[in-house]
Write an enzyme that holds these catalytic residues in place. Structure first.
Site, short mmCIF file in Angstrom:
data_model
loop_
_atom_site.label_atom_id
_atom_site.label_comp_id
_atom_site.label_asym_id
_atom_site.label_seq_id
_atom_site.Cartn_x
_atom_site.Cartn_y
_atom_site.Cartn_z
N ASP A 60 47.90 -5.50 -61.43
CA ASP A 60 47.62 -6.93 -61.31
C ASP A 60 47.83 -7.43 -59.89
O ASP A 60 48.40 -6.74 -59.05
CB ASP A 60 48.48 -7.73 -62.31
CG ASP A 60 49.90 -7.20 -62.44
OD1 ASP A 60 50.35 -6.48 -61.54
OD2 ASP A 60 50.57 -7.52 -63.43
N GLU A 102 49.61 -12.60 -70.70
CA GLU A 102 50.62 -13.48 -71.28
C GLU A 102 50.41 -13.57 -72.80
O GLU A 102 49.37 -13.15 -73.32
CB GLU A 102 50.52 -14.87 -70.63
CG GLU A 102 50.87 -14.88 -69.14
CD GLU A 102 52.37 -14.72 -68.84
OE1 GLU A 102 53.10 -14.13 -69.65
OE2 GLU A 102 52.80 -15.20 -67.78
C1 F6R Z 1 54.02 -6.18 -62.78
C2 F6R Z 1 53.69 -6.70 -64.08
C3 F6R Z 1 54.65 -7.41 -64.96
C4 F6R Z 1 56.09 -6.95 -64.83
C5 F6R Z 1 56.99 -7.79 -65.74
C6 F6R Z 1 58.44 -7.39 -65.62
O1 F6R Z 1 52.92 -5.51 -62.19
O2 F6R Z 1 52.59 -6.53 -64.43
O3 F6R Z 1 54.24 -7.22 -66.29
O4 F6R Z 1 56.19 -5.60 -65.17
O5 F6R Z 1 56.86 -9.12 -65.39
O6 F6R Z 1 58.89 -7.72 -64.34
P1 F6R Z 1 60.29 -7.19 -63.82
O7 F6R Z 1 60.17 -5.72 -63.76
O8 F6R Z 1 60.43 -7.80 -62.46
O9 F6R Z 1 61.31 -7.65 -64.79
#
Ligand code: F6R
Length: 260
Positions: free
Chosen positions: A67, A143
Protein backbone atom coordinates in the site's frame (compact mmCIF):
# COMPACT_ATOMS: atom_id res chain seq x y z
CA UNK A 1 -4.33 -21.64 9.10
CA UNK A 2 -1.25 -22.17 11.21
CA UNK A 3 -0.92 -20.14 14.41
CA UNK A 4 2.63 -19.90 15.74
CA UNK A 5 2.89 -18.47 19.26
CA UNK A 6 6.39 -17.39 20.26
CA UNK A 7 7.79 -15.77 23.39
CA UNK A 8 8.39 -12.23 22.20
CA UNK A 9 8.78 -9.87 19.25
CA UNK A 10 12.43 -10.84 18.75
CA UNK A 11 11.52 -14.54 18.36
CA UNK A 12 8.69 -13.60 15.98
CA UNK A 13 11.11 -11.60 13.81
CA UNK A 14 13.66 -14.44 13.64
CA UNK A 15 11.00 -17.04 12.84
CA UNK A 16 9.60 -14.99 9.94
CA UNK A 17 13.10 -14.07 8.69
CA UNK A 18 13.88 -17.84 8.68
CA UNK A 19 10.82 -18.44 6.44
CA UNK A 20 11.99 -15.74 4.03
CA UNK A 21 15.58 -16.99 4.06
CA UNK A 22 14.39 -20.53 3.21
CA UNK A 23 12.26 -19.21 0.34
CA UNK A 24 14.95 -16.96 -1.13
CA UNK A 25 17.59 -19.69 -0.81
CA UNK A 26 15.36 -22.21 -2.61
CA UNK A 27 14.18 -19.69 -5.19
CA UNK A 28 16.56 -16.72 -5.59
CA UNK A 29 14.11 -14.87 -7.87
CA UNK A 30 11.18 -15.22 -5.45
CA UNK A 31 8.50 -12.53 -5.36
CA UNK A 32 8.05 -11.00 -1.90
CA UNK A 33 5.05 -8.98 -0.74
CA UNK A 34 6.24 -6.27 1.64
CA UNK A 35 4.29 -4.62 4.46
CA UNK A 36 5.12 -1.43 6.32
CA UNK A 37 4.34 -0.26 9.86
CA UNK A 38 6.03 -1.42 13.07
CA UNK A 39 5.18 -5.11 12.83
CA UNK A 40 7.70 -6.20 10.15
CA UNK A 41 10.57 -3.97 11.36
CA UNK A 42 12.30 -6.78 13.28
CA UNK A 43 12.05 -9.04 10.23
CA UNK A 44 13.67 -6.41 7.98
CA UNK A 45 16.41 -5.83 10.57
CA UNK A 46 17.10 -9.57 10.75
CA UNK A 47 17.19 -9.91 6.94
CA UNK A 48 19.60 -6.96 6.73
CA UNK A 49 21.85 -8.66 9.32
CA UNK A 50 21.73 -11.97 7.43
CA UNK A 51 22.67 -10.14 4.23
CA UNK A 52 25.54 -8.30 5.90
CA UNK A 53 26.93 -11.12 8.04
CA UNK A 54 26.07 -14.27 6.08
CA UNK A 55 25.72 -13.07 2.49
CA UNK A 56 21.99 -13.79 2.15
CA UNK A 57 21.28 -12.31 -1.26
CA UNK A 58 18.18 -10.60 -2.61
CA UNK A 59 19.85 -9.67 -5.91
CA UNK A 60 17.24 -11.47 -8.01
CA UNK A 61 14.25 -10.99 -5.70
CA UNK A 62 11.28 -8.97 -6.90
CA UNK A 63 9.02 -7.21 -4.43
CA UNK A 64 5.59 -5.63 -4.35
CA UNK A 65 4.51 -3.36 -1.54
CA UNK A 66 1.02 -3.61 -0.10
CA UNK A 67 0.00 0.00 0.00
CA UNK A 68 0.90 3.68 -0.27
CA UNK A 69 -0.50 7.01 0.84
CA UNK A 70 -2.16 9.16 -1.80
CA UNK A 71 -0.51 12.52 -2.41
CA UNK A 72 2.76 11.91 -0.52
CA UNK A 73 5.67 12.27 -2.94
CA UNK A 74 7.74 9.07 -3.14
CA UNK A 75 10.73 10.78 -1.47
CA UNK A 76 8.64 11.98 1.53
CA UNK A 77 10.18 10.28 4.61
CA UNK A 78 6.81 8.75 5.59
CA UNK A 79 5.85 7.49 2.14
CA UNK A 80 5.74 3.72 2.20
CA UNK A 81 8.28 3.68 -0.64
CA UNK A 82 10.73 5.57 1.62
CA UNK A 83 9.86 3.35 4.58
CA UNK A 84 10.72 0.12 2.76
CA UNK A 85 13.83 1.68 1.20
CA UNK A 86 15.06 2.76 4.66
CA UNK A 87 14.41 -0.52 6.42
CA UNK A 88 14.91 -3.09 3.65
CA UNK A 89 15.83 -2.26 0.07
CA UNK A 90 18.65 0.20 0.84
CA UNK A 91 20.26 -2.20 3.31
CA UNK A 92 20.23 -5.40 1.25
CA UNK A 93 21.30 -6.02 -2.36
CA UNK A 94 17.84 -6.03 -3.97
CA UNK A 95 17.69 -4.08 -7.25
CA UNK A 96 15.62 -0.94 -6.41
CA UNK A 97 14.03 -1.23 -9.88
CA UNK A 98 12.53 -4.53 -8.72
CA UNK A 99 10.72 -3.01 -5.72
CA UNK A 100 7.27 -1.94 -6.83
CA UNK A 101 4.90 0.35 -4.93
CA UNK A 102 1.32 1.34 -5.75
CA UNK A 103 1.44 4.84 -7.25
CA UNK A 104 -0.27 7.26 -4.88
CA UNK A 105 0.67 10.29 -6.98
CA UNK A 106 -0.55 9.11 -10.39
CA UNK A 107 -2.71 11.51 -12.40
CA UNK A 108 -5.03 8.58 -13.04
CA UNK A 109 -4.92 6.49 -9.88
CA UNK A 110 -7.49 3.98 -11.15
CA UNK A 111 -5.37 3.23 -14.22
CA UNK A 112 -2.26 3.01 -12.00
CA UNK A 113 -4.04 0.44 -9.78
CA UNK A 114 -4.92 -1.69 -12.80
CA UNK A 115 -1.32 -1.41 -14.06
CA UNK A 116 -0.03 -2.50 -10.63
CA UNK A 117 -2.21 -5.60 -10.68
CA UNK A 118 -0.99 -6.38 -14.22
CA UNK A 119 2.64 -6.04 -13.10
CA UNK A 120 2.03 -8.46 -10.22
CA UNK A 121 0.48 -10.96 -12.62
CA UNK A 122 3.40 -10.60 -15.07
CA UNK A 123 5.82 -11.32 -12.22
CA UNK A 124 3.96 -14.60 -11.63
CA UNK A 125 2.25 -13.50 -8.41
CA UNK A 126 3.59 -13.13 -4.89
CA UNK A 127 5.29 -16.12 -3.25
CA UNK A 128 5.25 -14.83 0.33
CA UNK A 129 3.19 -11.87 1.49
CA UNK A 130 4.14 -10.22 4.79
CA UNK A 131 1.16 -8.70 6.60
CA UNK A 132 0.44 -6.74 9.75
CA UNK A 133 -3.00 -6.21 11.27
CA UNK A 134 -4.61 -2.93 12.25
CA UNK A 135 -6.28 -2.31 15.61
CA UNK A 136 -9.55 -2.30 13.64
CA UNK A 137 -8.70 -5.58 11.91
CA UNK A 138 -7.53 -4.00 8.66
CA UNK A 139 -5.32 -5.92 6.26
CA UNK A 140 -3.12 -3.77 4.05
CA UNK A 141 -5.23 -0.63 4.13
CA UNK A 142 -8.43 -2.56 3.58
CA UNK A 143 -10.49 -1.00 6.33
CA UNK A 144 -13.54 -2.70 7.92
CA UNK A 145 -16.31 -3.48 5.39
CA UNK A 146 -13.81 -3.69 2.50
CA UNK A 147 -15.01 -6.25 -0.01
CA UNK A 148 -13.35 -9.61 0.53
CA UNK A 149 -13.03 -9.77 -3.28
CA UNK A 150 -11.50 -6.28 -3.66
CA UNK A 151 -8.57 -5.47 -5.92
CA UNK A 152 -5.96 -2.68 -5.75
CA UNK A 153 -7.83 0.61 -5.35
CA UNK A 154 -8.26 3.81 -3.35
CA UNK A 155 -9.49 3.58 0.25
CA UNK A 156 -10.25 6.12 2.98
CA UNK A 157 -8.60 5.51 6.35
CA UNK A 158 -10.72 5.23 9.49
CA UNK A 159 -10.23 7.63 12.41
CA UNK A 160 -8.64 4.74 14.33
CA UNK A 161 -6.00 4.19 11.62
CA UNK A 162 -5.34 7.92 11.28
CA UNK A 163 -4.78 8.05 15.04
CA UNK A 164 -2.58 4.95 15.03
CA UNK A 165 -0.42 6.28 12.19
CA UNK A 166 -0.14 9.82 13.60
CA UNK A 167 2.93 8.58 15.50
CA UNK A 168 4.86 8.52 12.23
CA UNK A 169 3.84 12.10 11.35
CA UNK A 170 3.83 15.34 13.34
CA UNK A 171 0.10 15.12 14.09
CA UNK A 172 -3.05 13.33 12.99
CA UNK A 173 -3.78 16.20 10.57
CA UNK A 174 -0.66 15.35 8.58
CA UNK A 175 -1.66 11.71 7.98
CA UNK A 176 -3.08 11.44 4.45
CA UNK A 177 -6.72 10.29 4.60
CA UNK A 178 -6.57 8.42 1.32
CA UNK A 179 -4.42 5.49 0.32
CA UNK A 180 -3.96 2.99 -2.48
CA UNK A 181 -3.94 -0.59 -1.25
CA UNK A 182 -3.84 -4.05 -2.71
CA UNK A 183 -7.34 -5.44 -2.31
CA UNK A 184 -8.20 -8.42 -0.16
CA UNK A 185 -8.78 -10.46 -3.32
CA UNK A 186 -5.32 -9.40 -4.50
CA UNK A 187 -3.67 -10.35 -1.19
CA UNK A 188 -5.42 -13.74 -1.15
CA UNK A 189 -3.71 -14.65 -4.44
CA UNK A 190 -0.26 -14.70 -2.83
CA UNK A 191 0.90 -18.29 -2.35
CA UNK A 192 1.80 -17.90 1.33
CA UNK A 193 0.42 -15.26 3.70
CA UNK A 194 2.45 -14.51 6.83
CA UNK A 195 0.76 -12.20 9.32
CA UNK A 196 2.88 -10.77 12.13
CA UNK A 197 1.37 -9.33 15.31
CA UNK A 198 3.07 -8.46 18.57
CA UNK A 199 2.02 -6.70 21.75
CA UNK A 200 -1.17 -6.74 23.77
CA UNK A 201 -2.83 -4.06 21.61
CA UNK A 202 -3.02 -6.65 18.83
CA UNK A 203 -4.62 -9.38 20.99
CA UNK A 204 -8.21 -8.43 20.19
CA UNK A 205 -7.85 -7.96 16.40
CA UNK A 206 -5.82 -11.20 16.19
CA UNK A 207 -8.54 -13.14 18.04
CA UNK A 208 -11.21 -11.67 15.75
CA UNK A 209 -9.21 -12.49 12.63
CA UNK A 210 -8.31 -16.04 13.63
CA UNK A 211 -11.31 -17.19 15.67
CA UNK A 212 -14.08 -14.76 14.80
CA UNK A 213 -16.50 -15.15 11.93
CA UNK A 214 -15.30 -14.57 8.39
CA UNK A 215 -16.67 -11.08 7.84
CA UNK A 216 -15.77 -7.87 6.02
CA UNK A 217 -16.08 -5.99 9.33
CA UNK A 218 -12.76 -7.69 10.21
CA UNK A 219 -10.83 -7.73 6.92
CA UNK A 220 -8.00 -9.85 8.36
CA UNK A 221 -10.53 -12.68 8.90
CA UNK A 222 -10.11 -13.21 5.13
CA UNK A 223 -7.00 -15.22 6.05
CA UNK A 224 -9.47 -17.99 6.94
CA UNK A 225 -10.10 -18.37 3.20
CA UNK A 226 -6.45 -18.95 2.34
CA UNK A 227 -5.00 -22.48 2.01
CA UNK A 228 -1.56 -21.42 3.33
CA UNK A 229 -1.75 -18.70 5.93
CA UNK A 230 0.61 -18.46 8.91
CA UNK A 231 -0.11 -16.14 11.82
CA UNK A 232 3.02 -15.51 13.88
CA UNK A 233 2.36 -13.82 17.22
CA UNK A 234 4.06 -13.24 20.53
CA UNK A 235 2.49 -14.29 23.84
CA UNK A 236 0.93 -10.84 24.34
CA UNK A 237 -0.79 -10.79 20.94
CA UNK A 238 -1.95 -14.38 21.52
CA UNK A 239 -3.47 -13.58 24.89
CA UNK A 240 -7.10 -13.49 23.67
CA UNK A 241 -6.98 -16.66 21.57
CA UNK A 242 -9.42 -19.23 22.97
CA UNK A 243 -7.57 -22.18 21.46
CA UNK A 244 -4.03 -20.96 22.27
CA UNK A 245 -3.08 -24.26 23.95
CA UNK A 246 -4.18 -26.20 20.88
CA UNK A 247 -2.04 -23.97 18.61
CA UNK A 248 0.96 -24.41 20.91
CA UNK A 249 0.56 -28.21 20.96
CA UNK A 250 0.09 -28.32 17.19
CA UNK A 251 3.26 -26.32 16.61
CA UNK A 252 5.26 -28.32 19.17
CA UNK A 253 4.23 -31.56 17.45
CA UNK A 254 4.57 -30.36 13.88
CA UNK A 255 5.84 -33.18 11.66
CA UNK A 256 9.26 -32.45 10.20
CA UNK A 257 7.96 -33.05 6.66
CA UNK A 258 5.40 -30.28 6.90
CA UNK A 259 6.38 -27.01 5.22
CA UNK A 260 6.49 -23.76 7.16
C1 F6R B 1 1.19 -1.67 6.28
C2 F6R B 1 -0.19 -2.05 6.35
C3 F6R B 1 -0.99 -2.06 7.60
C4 F6R B 1 -0.21 -2.38 8.86
C5 F6R B 1 -1.12 -2.30 10.08
C6 F6R B 1 -0.37 -2.58 11.36
O1 F6R B 1 1.71 -1.82 4.96
O2 F6R B 1 -0.68 -2.37 5.34
O3 F6R B 1 -2.01 -3.01 7.45
O4 F6R B 1 0.35 -3.66 8.75
O5 F6R B 1 -1.66 -1.03 10.15
O6 F6R B 1 0.55 -1.55 11.58
P1 F6R B 1 1.66 -1.70 12.70
O7 F6R B 1 2.52 -2.82 12.27
O8 F6R B 1 2.39 -0.39 12.66
O9 F6R B 1 0.95 -1.96 13.97
Amino acid sequence: MEIVILRDAADVAEYVADCIERLVTARPDAVLGLATGSSPLGVYASLARRHRDAGLSFAQVRAFQLDEYIGLPPDHPESYRSFVARHFSDVVDIDPANVHVPDGCAADVTAACAAYEALMREAGGVDLQLLGIGADGHLGFNEPTSSLASRTRVKTLTEQTLLDNARFFGSIDEVPRHVVTQGIGTILEARHLVLIATGVAKAEPVARAVEGPLAAICPASALQLHPHATVVVDEAAASKLTLADYYRATFANKPSWQHS
